[in-house]
Design a protein around this motif. Structure first.
Motif, PDB file in Angstrom:
ATOM      1  N   ALA A  34      26.031  36.395  24.854  1.00 41.68           N
ATOM      2  CA  ALA A  34      27.035  35.485  24.290  1.00 41.68           C
ATOM      3  C   ALA A  34      28.366  35.643  25.020  1.00 41.68           C
ATOM      4  O   ALA A  34      28.803  36.750  25.312  1.00 41.68           O
ATOM      5  CB  ALA A  34      27.229  35.763  22.809  1.00 41.68           C
ATOM      6  N   ILE A  35      28.982  34.512  25.318  1.00 43.22           N
ATOM      7  CA  ILE A  35      30.272  34.514  26.012  1.00 43.22           C
ATOM      8  C   ILE A  35      31.408  34.417  24.997  1.00 43.22           C
ATOM      9  O   ILE A  35      32.348  35.199  25.024  1.00 43.22           O
ATOM     10  CB  ILE A  35      30.350  33.344  27.009  1.00 43.22           C
ATOM     11  N   VAL A  60      26.471  30.465  25.275  1.00 46.57           N
ATOM     12  CA  VAL A  60      25.583  31.343  26.040  1.00 46.57           C
ATOM     13  C   VAL A  60      25.197  30.612  27.318  1.00 46.57           C
ATOM     14  O   VAL A  60      25.233  29.383  27.360  1.00 46.57           O
ATOM     15  CB  VAL A  60      24.312  31.721  25.234  1.00 46.57           C
ATOM     16  N   PRO A  61      24.834  31.347  28.354  1.00 41.84           N
ATOM     17  CA  PRO A  61      24.390  30.672  29.578  1.00 41.84           C
ATOM     18  C   PRO A  61      23.177  29.788  29.287  1.00 41.84           C
ATOM     19  O   PRO A  61      22.278  30.175  28.557  1.00 41.84           O
ATOM     20  CB  PRO A  61      24.020  31.828  30.507  1.00 41.84           C
ATOM     21  N   GLY A  62      23.188  28.593  29.818  1.00 42.08           N
ATOM     22  CA  GLY A  62      22.104  27.651  29.534  1.00 42.08           C
ATOM     23  C   GLY A  62      22.536  26.713  28.428  1.00 42.08           C
ATOM     24  O   GLY A  62      23.475  25.949  28.583  1.00 42.08           O
ATOM     25  N   ASN A  63      21.880  26.782  27.291  1.00 40.67           N
ATOM     26  CA  ASN A  63      22.211  25.933  26.155  1.00 40.67           C
ATOM     27  C   ASN A  63      23.013  26.710  25.113  1.00 40.67           C
ATOM     28  O   ASN A  63      22.674  27.840  24.791  1.00 40.67           O
ATOM     29  CB  ASN A  63      20.945  25.393  25.488  1.00 40.67           C
ATOM     30  N   ASP A  64      24.057  26.072  24.575  1.00 39.66           N
ATOM     31  CA  ASP A  64      24.832  26.696  23.509  1.00 39.66           C
ATOM     32  C   ASP A  64      24.030  26.670  22.212  1.00 39.66           C
ATOM     33  O   ASP A  64      23.210  25.786  21.988  1.00 39.66           O
ATOM     34  CB  ASP A  64      26.153  25.960  23.293  1.00 39.66           C
ATOM     35  N   LEU A  65      24.285  27.646  21.353  1.00 41.21           N
ATOM     36  CA  LEU A  65      23.650  27.694  20.045  1.00 41.21           C
ATOM     37  C   LEU A  65      24.629  27.117  19.029  1.00 41.21           C
ATOM     38  O   LEU A  65      25.774  27.555  18.957  1.00 41.21           O
ATOM     39  CB  LEU A  65      23.302  29.140  19.681  1.00 41.21           C
ATOM     40  N   VAL A  66      24.188  26.130  18.255  1.00 46.00           N
ATOM     41  CA  VAL A  66      25.080  25.455  17.315  1.00 46.00           C
ATOM     42  C   VAL A  66      24.404  25.362  15.955  1.00 46.00           C
ATOM     43  O   VAL A  66      23.218  25.050  15.857  1.00 46.00           O
ATOM     44  CB  VAL A  66      25.431  24.032  17.809  1.00 46.00           C
ATOM     45  N   ALA A  67      25.187  25.638  14.907  1.00 48.69           N
ATOM     46  CA  ALA A  67      24.693  25.484  13.535  1.00 48.69           C
ATOM     47  C   ALA A  67      25.834  24.965  12.669  1.00 48.69           C
ATOM     48  O   ALA A  67      26.987  25.368  12.834  1.00 48.69           O
ATOM     49  CB  ALA A  67      24.189  26.809  12.996  1.00 48.69           C
ATOM     50  N   GLU A  68      25.494  24.062  11.750  1.00 48.63           N
ATOM     51  CA  GLU A  68      26.481  23.533  10.810  1.00 48.63           C
ATOM     52  C   GLU A  68      25.861  23.542   9.423  1.00 48.63           C
ATOM     53  O   GLU A  68      24.756  23.039   9.224  1.00 48.63           O
ATOM     54  CB  GLU A  68      26.880  22.115  11.200  1.00 48.63           C
ATOM     55  N   ARG A  69      26.560  24.135   8.466  1.00 53.63           N
ATOM     56  CA  ARG A  69      26.051  24.233   7.105  1.00 53.63           C
ATOM     57  C   ARG A  69      27.144  23.895   6.104  1.00 53.63           C
ATOM     58  O   ARG A  69      28.327  24.108   6.357  1.00 53.63           O
ATOM     59  CB  ARG A  69      25.521  25.638   6.815  1.00 53.63           C
ATOM     60  N   LYS A  70      26.705  23.409   4.941  1.00 53.97           N
ATOM     61  CA  LYS A  70      27.619  23.004   3.876  1.00 53.97           C
ATOM     62  C   LYS A  70      27.230  23.735   2.596  1.00 53.97           C
ATOM     63  O   LYS A  70      26.047  23.834   2.273  1.00 53.97           O
ATOM     64  CB  LYS A  70      27.487  21.499   3.658  1.00 53.97           C
ATOM     65  N   SER A  71      28.233  24.252   1.872  1.00 59.03           N
ATOM     66  CA  SER A  71      27.972  24.911   0.590  1.00 59.03           C
ATOM     67  C   SER A  71      29.242  24.901  -0.259  1.00 59.03           C
ATOM     68  O   SER A  71      30.223  24.253   0.096  1.00 59.03           O
ATOM     69  CB  SER A  71      27.474  26.338   0.803  1.00 59.03           C
ATOM     70  N   LYS A  72      29.217  25.639  -1.350  1.00 57.22           N
ATOM     71  CA  LYS A  72      30.348  25.646  -2.276  1.00 57.22           C
ATOM     72  C   LYS A  72      31.499  26.554  -1.825  1.00 57.22           C
ATOM     73  O   LYS A  72      32.603  26.452  -2.342  1.00 57.22           O
ATOM     74  CB  LYS A  72      29.884  26.059  -3.670  1.00 57.22           C
ATOM     75  N   SER A  73      31.233  27.460  -0.863  1.00 60.58           N
ATOM     76  CA  SER A  73      32.306  28.326  -0.349  1.00 60.58           C
ATOM     77  C   SER A  73      32.160  28.472   1.164  1.00 60.58           C
ATOM     78  O   SER A  73      31.066  28.338   1.714  1.00 60.58           O
ATOM     79  CB  SER A  73      32.254  29.703  -1.011  1.00 60.58           C
ATOM     80  N   PHE A  74      33.271  28.750   1.825  1.00 62.09           N
ATOM     81  CA  PHE A  74      33.236  28.927   3.277  1.00 62.09           C
ATOM     82  C   PHE A  74      32.436  30.164   3.660  1.00 62.09           C
ATOM     83  O   PHE A  74      31.731  30.179   4.665  1.00 62.09           O
ATOM     84  CB  PHE A  74      34.652  29.022   3.848  1.00 62.09           C
ATOM     85  N   GLU A  75      32.536  31.211   2.844  1.00 61.20           N
ATOM     86  CA  GLU A  75      31.797  32.440   3.144  1.00 61.20           C
ATOM     87  C   GLU A  75      30.291  32.174   3.161  1.00 61.20           C
ATOM     88  O   GLU A  75      29.583  32.616   4.066  1.00 61.20           O
ATOM     89  CB  GLU A  75      32.130  33.540   2.118  1.00 61.20           C
ATOM     90  N   LYS A  86      20.580  33.048  14.141  1.00 63.26           N
ATOM     91  CA  LYS A  86      19.584  34.109  14.351  1.00 63.26           C
ATOM     92  C   LYS A  86      18.201  33.514  14.563  1.00 63.26           C
ATOM     93  O   LYS A  86      17.449  33.972  15.431  1.00 63.26           O
ATOM     94  CB  LYS A  86      19.561  35.067  13.156  1.00 63.26           C
ATOM     95  N   LYS A  87      17.851  32.471  13.796  1.00 69.39           N
ATOM     96  CA  LYS A  87      16.554  31.816  13.962  1.00 69.39           C
ATOM     97  C   LYS A  87      16.456  31.160  15.337  1.00 69.39           C
ATOM     98  O   LYS A  87      15.411  31.221  15.986  1.00 69.39           O
ATOM     99  CB  LYS A  87      16.341  30.763  12.872  1.00 69.39           C
ATOM    100  N   GLN A  88      17.560  30.545  15.783  1.00 67.71           N
ATOM    101  CA  GLN A  88      17.562  29.916  17.108  1.00 67.71           C
ATOM    102  C   GLN A  88      17.375  30.955  18.200  1.00 67.71           C
ATOM    103  O   GLN A  88      16.670  30.723  19.189  1.00 67.71           O
ATOM    104  CB  GLN A  88      18.868  29.154  17.329  1.00 67.71           C
ATOM    105  N   VAL A  89      17.998  32.130  18.022  1.00 69.01           N
ATOM    106  CA  VAL A  89      17.880  33.206  19.015  1.00 69.01           C
ATOM    107  C   VAL A  89      16.436  33.697  19.075  1.00 69.01           C
ATOM    108  O   VAL A  89      15.879  33.899  20.158  1.00 69.01           O
ATOM    109  CB  VAL A  89      18.850  34.362  18.688  1.00 69.01           C
ATOM    110  N   GLU A  90      15.812  33.882  17.899  1.00 69.36           N
ATOM    111  CA  GLU A  90      14.413  34.322  17.867  1.00 69.36           C
ATOM    112  C   GLU A  90      13.503  33.315  18.563  1.00 69.36           C
ATOM    113  O   GLU A  90      12.629  33.682  19.338  1.00 69.36           O
ATOM    114  CB  GLU A  90      13.961  34.527  16.417  1.00 69.36           C
ATOM    115  N   LYS A  91      13.727  32.043  18.287  1.00 65.46           N
ATOM    116  CA  LYS A  91      12.938  30.976  18.902  1.00 65.46           C
ATOM    117  C   LYS A  91      13.113  30.995  20.423  1.00 65.46           C
ATOM    118  O   LYS A  91      12.151  30.856  21.178  1.00 65.46           O
ATOM    119  CB  LYS A  91      13.401  29.637  18.326  1.00 65.46           C
TER     120      LYS A  91
END
Length: 100
Positions: A34-35, A60-75, A86-91
């Motif tokens: 990760a850069i 990261v070199p190659g393709n960036d890893l991106v995730a977007e999620r929505k919930s009741k709190s930012f945490e 983490k799932k994308q990294v495993e894949k």
């Protein structure tokens, strides 16, 4: 890892920024190459399902890893984004090992 936190149309408090910094820094164990990381926080108008949206982008070199999620709190949104990354990294790792 260099972590950039951006909040859209509101100011994130220091406690939230520290939480995000700590969580994203722990990703170093999973994403070795990760850069940088970019976290964008925003509030949606949809109040029923939770309106706190977090988008996490790991460069990261190659393709960036991106995730977007929505919930009741930012945490919670940030935690969900980290789980998705983490799932994308495993894949990605299984793809690499299959090609070798």
């Amino acid at each position: 890892m260099n972590v950039k936190i951006q909040s859209v149309k509101f100011d994130a408090d220091k406690k939230l920024e520290a939480f995000i910094q700590e969580k994203v820094n722990k990703l170093d164990r999973f994403v070795e190459d990760a850069i940088s990381a970019e976290v964008t926080l925003r509030i949606d108008k949809d109040n029923e399902r939770g309106n706190k949206v977090a988008m996490l982008k790991i460069a990261v070199p190659g393709n960036d890893l991106v995730a977007e999620r929505k919930s009741k709190s930012f945490e919670e949104s940030v935690d969900l984004c980290i789980d998705a990354i983490k799932k994308q990294v495993e894949k990605r790792k299984t793809k690499i090992t299959k090609h070798v």
